[in-house]
Design an enzyme around this catalytic site. Structure first.
Site, short mmCIF file in Angstrom:
data_model
loop_
_atom_site.label_atom_id
_atom_site.label_comp_id
_atom_site.label_asym_id
_atom_site.label_seq_id
_atom_site.Cartn_x
_atom_site.Cartn_y
_atom_site.Cartn_z
N ASP A 60 1.08 15.02 48.07
CA ASP A 60 1.62 16.07 47.19
C ASP A 60 0.61 17.20 47.20
O ASP A 60 -0.05 17.43 48.20
CB ASP A 60 1.88 15.51 45.79
CG ASP A 60 3.02 16.24 45.07
OD1 ASP A 60 2.94 17.47 44.98
OD2 ASP A 60 3.97 15.59 44.59
N HIS A 107 0.72 19.40 50.01
CA HIS A 107 1.57 20.51 49.61
C HIS A 107 0.78 21.78 49.31
O HIS A 107 1.34 22.75 48.81
CB HIS A 107 2.42 20.13 48.39
CG HIS A 107 3.42 19.06 48.70
ND1 HIS A 107 4.32 18.59 47.76
CD2 HIS A 107 3.69 18.37 49.84
CE1 HIS A 107 5.08 17.63 48.32
NE2 HIS A 107 4.70 17.49 49.57
#
Length: 358
Positions: free
Chosen positions: A165, A192
């Site tokens: 993430d 991310h």
């Protein structure tokens, strides 16, 4: 953890978090299950109202996110992925939670395979992460690297982070603002990206990102929010940043959830990008509307010819930008990759993480 206490993990030693839901359960019996709420587990390591101390050494803390849970036929990560597809919230433990603490230091340690966030902070005053490695598979859901939430005076430097993430996510929900954050000379692999948001209702200010390499992250430099959790983000500077193999090298968006409702308006202003280099991908700057435009300054920001700008409701000023934002702007004089090529390197080994290229 107690105030002033250091947890030291030697090289070649590994501290393993057993995948046993009962060990983390808060008393509701929900840890290791999908439910309407997702706060049923205690973290593996907790700092609560402590001052001083931290985690040191060249060893490893392994959260065992991919190991089968005791008494279950799936891992923490599989549970999280099933919650995403079936609905509901996964009850899985964070690896490290730092809550209402002061002057905490992490140095040299490797954190890997967290079931959920690796390090989450809430109302922390003074934290340093120096030479920390975070290494977790790209498909491990909600495994943020370092999340300074409602905190101030935080430094993240010479760290190597790849995760499933956000590599780093700065968050300021209803629990308080975030300010005075320095993210200096780091390498981000898959993940991310370098994120602010999506919760920013209490405000984010005075953020410096300097000397960052992002290679293979889906987003690169990212500010995300919407009208259900928006607020003011200001005085954010990105400088000497290198990006490669990113779908969205720049992604400043005020409509993170297009279906969101509310009146908490996301406002991004005094955002500066200086000496930023990248390849192709979408360069997104989306303000909410004409009454709430983004305010962005670009100086020496250069991407590949195939990169595309997607700009709406934004006041953008600057020079030395390529591809051009406006018709009639000529090409910049220097190569897109000048000064950036040496920043792209294979993931540093544990023993060389302190020497990120300048």
């Amino acid at each position: 953890m107690k105030s002033g206490v250091m947890l030291w993990i030697e090289r070649d030693a590994t501290l393993i978090a057993l995948a046993q839901p009962k060990a983390y359960d808060k008393g509701s019996g929900n840890c290791g299950r999908i439910g309407g709420k997702g706060d049923g587990c205690r973290p593996f390591i907790s700092f609560f109202k402590t001052r001083g101390g931290g985690i040191y050494g060249d060893g490893i803390i392994d959260g065992q996110g991919g190991a089968l849970m005791v008494g279950a036929g799936e891992s923490w990560w599989q549970l999280a992925r099933r919650a995403q597809t079936e609905g509901g919230n996964q009850n899985v433990p964070r690896l490290i939670q730092v809550d209402r603490a002061q002057d905490i230091t992490f140095h040299g340690i490797t954190l890997r395979n967290a079931p959920n966030f690796h390090v989450a902070m809430n109302r922390v005053e003074g934290a340093t992460f120096w030479g920390v490695t975070i290494d977790t598979p790209a498909d491990a859901r909600n495994t943020d690297g370092i999340d300074p939430g409602a905190s101030q005076d935080v430094t993240i430097t010479h760290c190597n982070i790849r995760t499933g993430d956000d590599n780093v996510a700065i968050k300021a929900g209803t629990n308080g603002p975030v300010r005075y954050i320095s993210i200096i000379d780091n390498y981000f692999g898959w993940g991310h990206g370098m994120s602010i948001g999506s919760e920013i209702s209490s405000g984010v200010s005075d953020i410096l990102v300097h000397g960052l390499t992002l290679e293979g992250t889906t987003s690169g430099l990212r500010i995300k929010s919407d009208v259900s959790r928006g607020g003011l983000v200001e005085r954010v500077t990105y400088e000497n940043v290198c990006l490669r193999n990113n779908r969205w090298p720049i992604y400043f968006d005020t409509r993170y959830d297009p279906q969101a409702h509310g009146d908490e308006i996301p406002v991004y202003r005094q955002i500066a990008l200086r000496h930023v280099r990248g390849g192709d991908g979408a360069l997104v700057m989306h303000g909410l509307d004409l009454a709430h435009p983004l305010e962005i300054e670009l100086e020496d920001v250069r991407f590949a010819e195939s990169a595309t700008w997607q700009v709406e409701n934004a006041n953008v000023v600057g020079s030395g930008v390529w591809p051009p934002l406006r018709d009639g702007q000529g090409p910049v004089s220097s190569s897109v990759w000048e000064g950036c090529a040496k920043a792209f390197f294979k993931t540093p080994s544990k023993r060389t993480i302190g020497s990120v290229p300048q």
